[in-house]
Design a protein around this motif. Sequence first.
Motif, PDB file in Angstrom:
ATOM      1  N   GLY A 228       0.820  -1.246   0.169  1.00  0.00           N
ATOM      2  CA  GLY A 228      -0.035  -0.240  -0.080  1.00  0.00           C
ATOM      3  C   GLY A 228       0.917   1.288  -0.069  1.00  0.00           C
ATOM      4  N   GLY A 229       2.251   1.090   0.163  1.00  0.00           N
ATOM      5  CA  GLY A 229       3.097   2.369   0.161  1.00  0.00           C
ATOM      6  C   GLY A 229       3.250   2.635  -1.480  1.00  0.00           C
TER       7      GLY A 229
ATOM      8  N   ASP B 101      -4.422   0.276   6.021  1.00  0.00           N
ATOM      9  CA  ASP B 101      -3.683   0.065   4.731  1.00  0.00           C
ATOM     10  C   ASP B 101      -4.271  -1.315   4.196  1.00  0.00           C
ATOM     11  N   GLN B 102      -4.639  -2.259   5.081  1.00  0.00           N
ATOM     12  CA  GLN B 102      -5.087  -3.452   4.280  1.00  0.00           C
ATOM     13  C   GLN B 102      -6.561  -3.080   3.305  1.00  0.00           C
ATOM     14  N   SER B 103      -7.318  -2.404   4.385  1.00  0.00           N
ATOM     15  CA  SER B 103      -8.356  -2.085   3.311  1.00  0.00           C
ATOM     16  C   SER B 103      -8.091  -1.135   2.011  1.00  0.00           C
ATOM     17  N   TYR B 104      -7.303  -0.165   2.024  1.00  0.00           N
ATOM     18  CA  TYR B 104      -6.896   0.546   0.973  1.00  0.00           C
ATOM     19  C   TYR B 104      -6.459  -0.622  -0.265  1.00  0.00           C
ATOM     20  N   VAL B 105      -5.506  -1.375   0.310  1.00  0.00           N
ATOM     21  CA  VAL B 105      -5.103  -2.217  -0.809  1.00  0.00           C
ATOM     22  C   VAL B 105      -5.888  -3.220  -1.403  1.00  0.00           C
ATOM     23  N   GLU B 106      -6.990  -3.976  -0.428  1.00  0.00           N
ATOM     24  CA  GLU B 106      -8.022  -4.670  -0.847  1.00  0.00           C
ATOM     25  C   GLU B 106      -8.793  -3.885  -1.946  1.00  0.00           C
ATOM     26  N   ARG B 107      -9.041  -2.596  -1.662  1.00  0.00           N
ATOM     27  CA  ARG B 107     -10.017  -1.783  -2.435  1.00  0.00           C
ATOM     28  C   ARG B 107      -9.149  -1.437  -3.649  1.00  0.00           C
ATOM     29  N   ILE B 108      -8.074  -1.283  -3.833  1.00  0.00           N
ATOM     30  CA  ILE B 108      -7.275  -0.819  -5.194  1.00  0.00           C
ATOM     31  C   ILE B 108      -7.200  -2.014  -6.077  1.00  0.00           C
ATOM     32  N   ALA B 109      -6.914  -3.102  -5.372  1.00  0.00           N
ATOM     33  CA  ALA B 109      -7.005  -4.526  -6.304  1.00  0.00           C
ATOM     34  C   ALA B 109      -8.210  -4.895  -6.773  1.00  0.00           C
ATOM     35  N   GLN B 110      -9.493  -4.531  -5.849  1.00  0.00           N
ATOM     36  CA  GLN B 110     -10.636  -5.075  -6.651  1.00  0.00           C
ATOM     37  C   GLN B 110     -11.055  -3.982  -7.785  1.00  0.00           C
ATOM     38  N   GLU B 111     -10.657  -2.811  -7.433  1.00  0.00           N
ATOM     39  CA  GLU B 111     -10.985  -1.737  -8.479  1.00  0.00           C
ATOM     40  C   GLU B 111     -10.426  -2.157  -9.794  1.00  0.00           C
ATOM     41  N   ALA B 112      -9.125  -2.782  -9.587  1.00  0.00           N
ATOM     42  CA  ALA B 112      -8.629  -3.251 -10.757  1.00  0.00           C
ATOM     43  C   ALA B 112      -8.736  -4.552 -11.488  1.00  0.00           C
ATOM     44  N   GLY B 113      -9.882  -5.283 -10.787  1.00  0.00           N
ATOM     45  CA  GLY B 113     -10.239  -6.272 -11.261  1.00  0.00           C
ATOM     46  C   GLY B 113      -9.269  -7.769 -10.689  1.00  0.00           C
ATOM     47  N   CYS B 114      -8.470  -7.434  -9.654  1.00  0.00           N
ATOM     48  CA  CYS B 114      -7.895  -8.445  -8.959  1.00  0.00           C
ATOM     49  C   CYS B 114      -8.180  -8.937  -7.467  1.00  0.00           C
ATOM     50  N   LEU B 115      -8.302 -10.289  -7.331  1.00  0.00           N
ATOM     51  CA  LEU B 115      -8.284 -10.746  -6.030  1.00  0.00           C
ATOM     52  C   LEU B 115      -7.156 -10.561  -5.302  1.00  0.00           C
ATOM     53  N   CYS B 116      -7.278  -9.749  -4.059  1.00  0.00           N
ATOM     54  CA  CYS B 116      -6.115  -9.514  -3.306  1.00  0.00           C
ATOM     55  C   CYS B 116      -6.005 -10.673  -2.147  1.00  0.00           C
ATOM     56  N   ARG B 117      -5.063 -11.280  -1.841  1.00  0.00           N
ATOM     57  CA  ARG B 117      -4.828 -12.584  -0.942  1.00  0.00           C
ATOM     58  C   ARG B 117      -4.193 -11.633   0.278  1.00  0.00           C
ATOM     59  N   THR B 118      -4.656 -11.601   1.438  1.00  0.00           N
ATOM     60  CA  THR B 118      -4.363 -10.657   2.717  1.00  0.00           C
ATOM     61  C   THR B 118      -3.872 -11.811   3.775  1.00  0.00           C
ATOM     62  N   PHE B 119      -2.737 -11.740   4.240  1.00  0.00           N
ATOM     63  CA  PHE B 119      -2.325 -12.422   5.389  1.00  0.00           C
ATOM     64  C   PHE B 119      -2.123 -11.551   6.609  1.00  0.00           C
ATOM     65  N   VAL B 120      -2.497 -12.069   7.812  1.00  0.00           N
ATOM     66  CA  VAL B 120      -2.338 -11.262   8.920  1.00  0.00           C
ATOM     67  C   VAL B 120      -1.583 -12.035   9.914  1.00  0.00           C
ATOM     68  N   TYR B 121      -0.374 -11.291  10.516  1.00  0.00           N
ATOM     69  CA  TYR B 121       0.476 -12.181  11.555  1.00  0.00           C
ATOM     70  C   TYR B 121       0.761 -10.965  12.696  1.00  0.00           C
ATOM     71  N   ASP B 122       1.069 -11.644  13.656  1.00  0.00           N
ATOM     72  CA  ASP B 122       1.367 -11.027  14.910  1.00  0.00           C
ATOM     73  C   ASP B 122       2.846 -10.922  14.844  1.00  0.00           C
ATOM     74  N   CYS B 123       3.547  -9.958  14.207  1.00  0.00           N
ATOM     75  CA  CYS B 123       4.949 -10.036  13.886  1.00  0.00           C
ATOM     76  C   CYS B 123       5.843  -9.941  15.188  1.00  0.00           C
ATOM     77  N   SER B 124       5.243  -9.003  16.125  1.00  0.00           N
ATOM     78  CA  SER B 124       5.966  -8.767  17.628  1.00  0.00           C
ATOM     79  C   SER B 124       6.083 -10.035  18.398  1.00  0.00           C
ATOM     80  N   LYS B 125       5.000 -10.705  18.250  1.00  0.00           N
ATOM     81  CA  LYS B 125       4.649 -12.034  18.876  1.00  0.00           C
ATOM     82  C   LYS B 125       5.839 -13.037  18.384  1.00  0.00           C
TER      83      LYS B 125
END
Length: 460
Positions: A23-24, A62-86
Amino acid sequence: MLNTIREHHLIEKNQHIVIGLSGGPDSVCLFHVLLDLAKEWELTLHPVHINHRFRPGAAEADQSYVERIAQEAGCLCRTFVYDCSKIAAEEKITSEEAGRKVRYQSFAEVAAEIAAKGVRRDNIKIAVAQNADDQVETILFRILRGVGTDGLSGISYRRFDEQENEIIRPLLDVCKEDILTYCREHDLHPCIDQTNLAPIYTRNKIRLNLIPYLEKEYNTNIKDTMIRMGKTAAVDKDYLWQQAADAFDGLAKEADATSVLMDGEKLRGLHRAVRQRVFAKAFHSIGLTEDMTFTHFDGCESIAFHQGPSARLDLPRGYYLTKVYDDVKAARGAPLANSDIKVTILSKGEYEEQKLPKDSHAVFDYDLLREHFGDDAAARITLRTRKAGDFIAIGETRTKKLQDYLVDRKVPKDERNSVQFAAVGREILWILPYQGRGRYSAHYKLCEDTKKVICIEINC
């Protein structure tokens, strides 16, 4: 970016591109350009977003933004969520290392899913968005850490991960300023990670403090200078690794999944710059792909030129380099074979009827064994590895220390603890097959008077 793709053959028509989309500005720019290219080259894009949960609230935005622009482009965005500090705390690594680990793990998972649908692996690429400014930061970061000459080449345009996925960097010749300009001109509005604007990590300090200082006080074109140096170092690196690959092919005498035996004389005859890379290549071939430092390579040199027949150097994660008489072996510790033995008492006739394969069993005169070890001789037979004082009968009146037997057989010192034996106490009855046939004790051989036998079988 198109020039870079063509010059380094990063992408071909009709390929599947897994895109790291944070998303950057960098990744959004990469995604936008590849969307245009996809139309002409018939590419299939697979955006992947990683929520590291470092910035509660902002990370979800950021996640919502990325999923939105991918959808607008006609692509399915795969999202992974991790607790990286842990993850960082559990694995005792930095949060940056944890983030990098889960990112590439996720990219590889998506690539595997695409391949499972019938797409050839060489038609799948993983595109990440490092740019020319990242290259400068990386080279300076490595200089500060005292990296070798290979490290001066910086980030490569392509590399392969442990699953043989090809990772490409199409933006590597594009500077950050041009990326930001592109985003403004195309009204993209990427997310801005505020932690990148604070000098809290070493890389941030290099970008925010060191580079501006070097530009002001020493060289206004320091970025271009670093990039040129990196390209020069990359050419030298490529040549030396080609030399090492050719040398390795000519001196590897034996190789399997856990070890490589190299011709010691040929190895010592190489230039140290090539020999060092041969060591790295040997360890890479059996799984040690990182964690080798100057100190480790210096130790490898000492082993290669050691006058003794069995000197050894331990390396990270159970890997080691050892002399095997005049040769040199790179290896990793392997667990003992998961073997067991079955001991049965049979009549001589019953044994002969079974016609057991030679190297799968050993057979001894039951009465001779019972006379020597007692009525419980069969129960006392164990499968084990060597202990001090072990010996084996090599003739009717001659015995040999097990240590001397292994030396005579030229069993490498680092492998002697892996050889398995069937024994009673300190007396070896059967040395299981190792580097050829096994060896049987000469004390309890069958003869014409044998009526009952003790049969020992390998039971894997």
